[in-house]
Design an enzyme around this catalytic site. Structure first.
Site, mmCIF file in Angstrom:
data_model
loop_
_atom_site.group_PDB
_atom_site.id
_atom_site.type_symbol
_atom_site.label_atom_id
_atom_site.label_comp_id
_atom_site.label_asym_id
_atom_site.label_seq_id
_atom_site.Cartn_x
_atom_site.Cartn_y
_atom_site.Cartn_z
ATOM 1 N N ASP A 154 -13.589 2.388 -10.177
ATOM 2 C CA ASP A 154 -13.871 3.668 -9.526
ATOM 3 C C ASP A 154 -13.049 4.790 -10.129
ATOM 4 O O ASP A 154 -12.120 4.561 -10.872
ATOM 5 C CB ASP A 154 -13.408 3.608 -8.060
ATOM 6 N N LYS A 169 -17.380 8.632 -8.922
ATOM 7 C CA LYS A 169 -17.941 9.980 -8.907
ATOM 8 C C LYS A 169 -17.270 10.794 -10.009
ATOM 9 O O LYS A 169 -16.063 10.759 -10.139
ATOM 10 C CB LYS A 169 -17.627 10.630 -7.563
ATOM 11 N N MET A 221 -9.608 10.583 3.739
ATOM 12 C CA MET A 221 -10.752 11.434 3.402
ATOM 13 C C MET A 221 -10.786 12.687 4.268
ATOM 14 O O MET A 221 -11.841 13.105 4.759
ATOM 15 C CB MET A 221 -12.063 10.637 3.545
HETATM 16 N N1 SAH Z 1 -8.964 1.670 -0.325
HETATM 17 C C1 SAH Z 1 -8.191 2.885 -0.468
HETATM 18 C C2 SAH Z 1 -8.832 4.041 0.274
HETATM 19 C C3 SAH Z 1 -10.187 4.420 -0.266
HETATM 20 S S1 SAH Z 1 -10.913 5.780 0.580
HETATM 21 C C4 SAH Z 1 -6.746 2.626 -0.020
HETATM 22 O O1 SAH Z 1 -6.454 1.565 0.557
HETATM 23 O O2 SAH Z 1 -5.899 3.457 -0.314
HETATM 24 C C5 SAH Z 1 -10.390 7.149 -0.401
HETATM 25 C C6 SAH Z 1 -9.396 7.981 0.368
HETATM 26 O O3 SAH Z 1 -8.118 7.349 0.301
HETATM 27 C C7 SAH Z 1 -9.171 9.362 -0.189
HETATM 28 O O4 SAH Z 1 -10.121 10.264 0.275
HETATM 29 C C8 SAH Z 1 -7.801 9.690 0.361
HETATM 30 O O5 SAH Z 1 -7.869 10.064 1.722
HETATM 31 C C9 SAH Z 1 -7.111 8.336 0.293
HETATM 32 N N2 SAH Z 1 -6.301 8.170 -0.937
HETATM 33 C C10 SAH Z 1 -6.513 7.295 -1.927
HETATM 34 N N3 SAH Z 1 -5.532 7.381 -2.853
HETATM 35 C C11 SAH Z 1 -4.679 8.331 -2.423
HETATM 36 C C12 SAH Z 1 -3.462 8.878 -2.925
HETATM 37 N N4 SAH Z 1 -2.927 8.442 -4.069
HETATM 38 N N5 SAH Z 1 -2.850 9.851 -2.202
HETATM 39 C C13 SAH Z 1 -3.380 10.291 -1.045
HETATM 40 N N6 SAH Z 1 -4.521 9.816 -0.521
HETATM 41 C C14 SAH Z 1 -5.161 8.849 -1.189
#
Ligand code: SAH
Length: 266
Positions: A39, A61, A171
């Protein structure tokens, strides 16, 4: 055509960004995969663990464009495995935390493909930590709620979320104003300490801190982008006491040197 034995699909969490937060199992599997399906939100250094001849298939995306539909990703995982390939499905954070990893596992289950889930460091815990915010803290918060601001067709249960001790909202970016207004309307104090962590653990990490009532405006002024998390709760105020624990620069460069040194041994 001779019938081939299906390969295995590994649903692997890549951590929040910093390649130093990849698990050893993830790195080991990347080094053995025939195909890596990945991704957006995967640090380029992480992909350097892949075998030089592995197929790297991007399904995220690109610049606001349409992402590959979930059904197509599921079908891709199944078809790659049916070619007898070892497939690493690399996902940001942890595969089962808002990562649709469960849907992919169900699809593999239905297709009779063998698979394994390799947990990752979720941004829900790691991004606040990198910003100096412990998601729980004795006498301050005894529980943490992970929620998403987006739910297809369904509004989040704001009354429930407003009652969370620590709330980590994934998100949140595009609907920050709506989320904060809804939390206040549902009874959360407008003065509750909140923070937005943008790109937690990445080189360009940013943290914005403000009371719940004004965080959306502050985020707008700072043009906060994706990925970002909203953290709501008294634990946010611990940041000011944990200044020296916050690394002054993310460890990305250090991790990258380590990876290069490791690659040199192969
Ligand atoms: N599976 C992932 C989440 C996927 S959904 C996890 O466990 O982290 C994607 C969302 O995760 C983004 O919209 C944001 O809200 C959050 N996210 C992912 N990486 C991030 C980061 N490095 N810093 C802040 N938010 C993050």
């Amino acid at each position: 055509m001779s019938k081939q034995v299906s390969g295995t699909v590994y649903l692997v969490g890549a951590g929040p960004g910093d390649p130093g937060l990849l698990t050893l199992r993830a790195a080991w599997l990347l080094g053995r995969a025939d195909a890596v399906v990945y991704d957006r939100l995967i640090h380029p250094e992480v992909l350097k663990h892949a075998r030089p001849r592995a197929r790297l298939l991007f399904v995220g995306k690109e610049g606001g464009g349409e992402s590959v539909r979930q059904e197509e990703i599921n079908a891709l995982l199944v078809s790659q495995a049916r070619l007898g390939r070892t497939v690493v499905r690399l996902k940001g954070g942890d595969p089962f935390v808002f990562g649709r990893g469960g849907e992919e596992a169900l699809a593999l289950e239905a297709a009779g493909i063998s698979y394994e889930v390799v947990p990752g460091v979720s941004s829900g815990v790691a991004a606040p930590a990198a910003a100096g915010i412990p998601v729980t803290h004795r006498d301050v918060s005894g529980s943490v709620t992970f929620a998403t601001g987006h739910r297809s067709g369904k509004a989040p249960d704001w009354a429930h979320l407003a009652g969370a001790e620590t709330l980590v909202l994934f998100m949140a970016g595009s609907r920050l104003e709506e989320a904060t207004l809804a939390l206040i309307a549902a009874g959360r104090s407008p003065s509750t300490p909140t923070a937005i962590v943008e790109a937690g653990t990445w080189e360009h990490q940013r943290v914005i801190e403000a009371p719940l009532a004004s965080i959306a405006q502050r985020a707008r002024e700072a043009a906060v982008g994706s990925p970002a998390l909203l953290v709501v709760g008294e634990v946010v105020s611990l940041r000011s006491q944990l200044r020296s624990l916050v690394r002054s620069e993310p460890v990305v460069s250090e991790s990258a040197r380590f990876l290069k040194a490791e690659a040199g041994h192969e």
